[in-house]
Design a protein around this motif. Structure first.
Motif, PDB file in Angstrom:
ATOM      1  N   ASP A   1      36.596  48.916  36.706  1.00  0.00           N
ATOM      2  CA  ASP A   1      35.517  47.925  36.749  1.00  0.00           C
ATOM      3  C   ASP A   1      34.187  48.609  36.404  1.00  0.00           C
TER       4      ASP A   1
ATOM      5  N   ASP B   1      36.077  44.200  33.591  1.00  0.00           N
ATOM      6  CA  ASP B   1      37.250  44.746  34.259  1.00  0.00           C
ATOM      7  C   ASP B   1      38.259  45.132  33.187  1.00  0.00           C
TER       8      ASP B   1
ATOM      9  N   TYR C   1      30.627  39.311  39.234  1.00  0.00           N
ATOM     10  CA  TYR C   1      31.615  40.022  40.048  1.00  0.00           C
ATOM     11  C   TYR C   1      32.907  40.168  39.259  1.00  0.00           C
TER      12      TYR C   1
ATOM     13  N   GLY D   1      38.289  41.874  41.786  1.00  0.00           N
ATOM     14  CA  GLY D   1      38.481  42.548  43.064  1.00  0.00           C
ATOM     15  C   GLY D   1      37.866  41.770  44.215  1.00  0.00           C
ATOM     16  N   LEU D   2      36.908  40.897  43.896  1.00  0.00           N
ATOM     17  CA  LEU D   2      36.311  40.016  44.908  1.00  0.00           C
ATOM     18  C   LEU D   2      37.061  38.682  44.977  1.00  0.00           C
TER      19      LEU D   2
ATOM     20  N   ARG E   1      29.962  42.422  51.154  1.00  0.00           N
ATOM     21  CA  ARG E   1      31.000  43.443  51.316  1.00  0.00           C
ATOM     22  C   ARG E   1      31.623  43.356  52.709  1.00  0.00           C
TER      23      ARG E   1
ATOM     24  N   LEU F   1      40.955  47.611  50.230  1.00  0.00           N
ATOM     25  CA  LEU F   1      41.044  46.760  49.048  1.00  0.00           C
ATOM     26  C   LEU F   1      42.166  47.246  48.146  1.00  0.00           C
TER      27      LEU F   1
ATOM     28  N   SER G   1      36.356  46.746  42.840  1.00  0.00           N
ATOM     29  CA  SER G   1      35.460  45.605  43.002  1.00  0.00           C
ATOM     30  C   SER G   1      34.047  46.017  42.609  1.00  0.00           C
TER      31      SER G   1
END
Length: 412
Positions: free
Chosen positions: A138, A155, A277, A280-281, A314, A325, A329
């Protein structure tokens, strides 16, 4: 740790010659090798051996075979522990060097965005899912241009060093094109050309390119990436879905075709914020498989400080996942600052009784970024030096090696 042999010797003296505890001190050099230096291990081993010999002499067992064997074991364990401590320290030094290189690479690839450019405030956050790693697939970047900023978040498909190399290629081409190219669509074409030129497999990149101007105009190009979240100053939020779906960067070369995404256009007011974003979020799951709701960030990101808002987001993400995770992210938050003396909620760049087109240049805020003479973004001036990774101009001779046959950069 170094007092352990003396404690065992005192225990021997208190109990008597029936049981010899000092021989158990042979394990002390082993324990010292876990955290101590080679000198410390040898010093503890020598102390243990001397105390063991004294204990054997006092008890009269010096000539017994088991006493000589115990003393020899202490010497052998001490030497082996010293060797293990030396190997451990060499490994620690190598890891320290690797961490230093990784930190330098992170500073080059994931540069901290400028906190303020003109009317645009910026903050970013990155977490790698790989243990002992600071960078992954990312990425994000913010580049100042005349009258605003250009940004990218993306990404890379895949993980590991190949993903890092691909991310570095995209970022280098974006930074070059963002400062020297007139429109956002051309920036996207040049990034894709650079990615296609250096591809070694079937890598592709989802990304959003954005241009936020000081007058509040937000332009976006979405290459198959999660839609940014727009947060108005009154805490109303909306996802900026692309006008039409588009392929990720590099996917056109895999399929043998390319379709440029449609340009999205939005208007921001003072204190409006936009969150970019990665998945990953949006694809983070809890134990029950429920995805994280990105819209939860509307209230969290409405706080005063951009960095504080990202910290709250976060914390909310980790509370949802309740563990580590599973994917990298990246978060990028931009805010359009209000004009000095402007009425809250007024149209950005407008003055009372005047349209934005009629607003005099003299009424621009002093914070607007102004480039020095010779800067490539002043228009018509070539860049002062080459990019660290050269970018291939669209329609040029390098387009002949691009595998995307229907690339819009090709001349007809």
């Amino acid at each position: 740790m170094e007092a352990s042999p003396f404690a065992l010797a005192l225990l021997d003296a208190a109990i008597g010659p029936d049981i010899c505890f000092v021989h158990l001190a042979a394990v002390v050099p082993v324990l010292a090798a876990i955290h101590g230096s080679v000198i410390t291990v040898l010093r503890i081993g020598a102390t243990t051996a001397v105390l063991s010999a004294i204990a054997c002499g006092i008890s009269g067992d010096w000539g017994a075979a088991h006493s000589r064997a115990a003393l020899g074991a202490i010497v052998l364990v001490t030497l082996c522990s010293a060797w293990a401590a030396r190997r451990r320290l060499r490994t620690v030094h190598r890891l320290s060097a690797v961490e230093t290189v990784a930190e330098a690479a992170q500073n080059v690839i994931l540069q901290v965005p400028p906190p303020r450019v003109g009317r645009v405030n910026a903050a970013a956050s990155y977490v790698s899912a790989a243990r002992a790693a600071d960078i992954g697939g990312d990425f994000y970047a913010v580049e100042p241009i005349r009258g605003g900023v250009r940004a990218i978040i993306g990404d890379v498909q895949g993980k590991g060093l190949e993903a890092v190399r691909t991310a570095a290629t995209v970022l280098a081409s974006f930074r070059e094109a963002a400062a020297t190219t007139g429109d956002l669509e051309t920036v996207g074409r040049r990034v894709e050309c650079a990615l296609n030129r250096r591809r070694e497999g079937e890598e592709f990149v989802t990304a959003v390119l954005a241009e936020l101007r000081d007058d509040g105009t937000l332009l976006t190009l979405n290459y198959g990436h999660p839609a940014p979240l727009l947060i108005r100053r009154d805490r109303a939020g909306e996802f900026l879905e692309p006008p039409t779906p588009a392929l990720p960067l590099g996917m056109g070369a895999v399929l043998g075709e390319s379709a440029a995404p449609a340009l999205g256009r939005t208007r921001l007011g003072g204190r409006d914020r936009i969150l970019f974003y990665t998945d990953g979020l949006s694809e983070a799951r809890d134990a029950g498989g429920t995805f994280y709701a990105v819209e939860n960030g509307i209230g969290l990101l409405a706080h005063d400080g951009l960095d504080h808002g990202l910290d709250l987001l976060r914390a909310s993400l980790h509370q949802h996942v309740r563990g580590e995770l599973q994917d990298d992210s990246a978060l990028l938050l931009l805010e359009l600052a209000p004009l000095p003396g402007a009425t809250p909620g007024a149209t950005p760049g407008a003055t009372p009784g005047a349209t934005p087109e009629a607003t005099p240049e003299s009424r621009r805020p002093e914070a607007v970024l102004r480039f020095p003479e010779g800067h490539p973004d002043r228009g018509g001036i070539p860049a002062a030096g080459p990019s660290p990774l050269p970018v291939f101009m669209e329609g040029g001779p390098d387009c002949g090696v691009c595998p995307a046959r229907a690339c819009p950069s090709r001349s007809s």
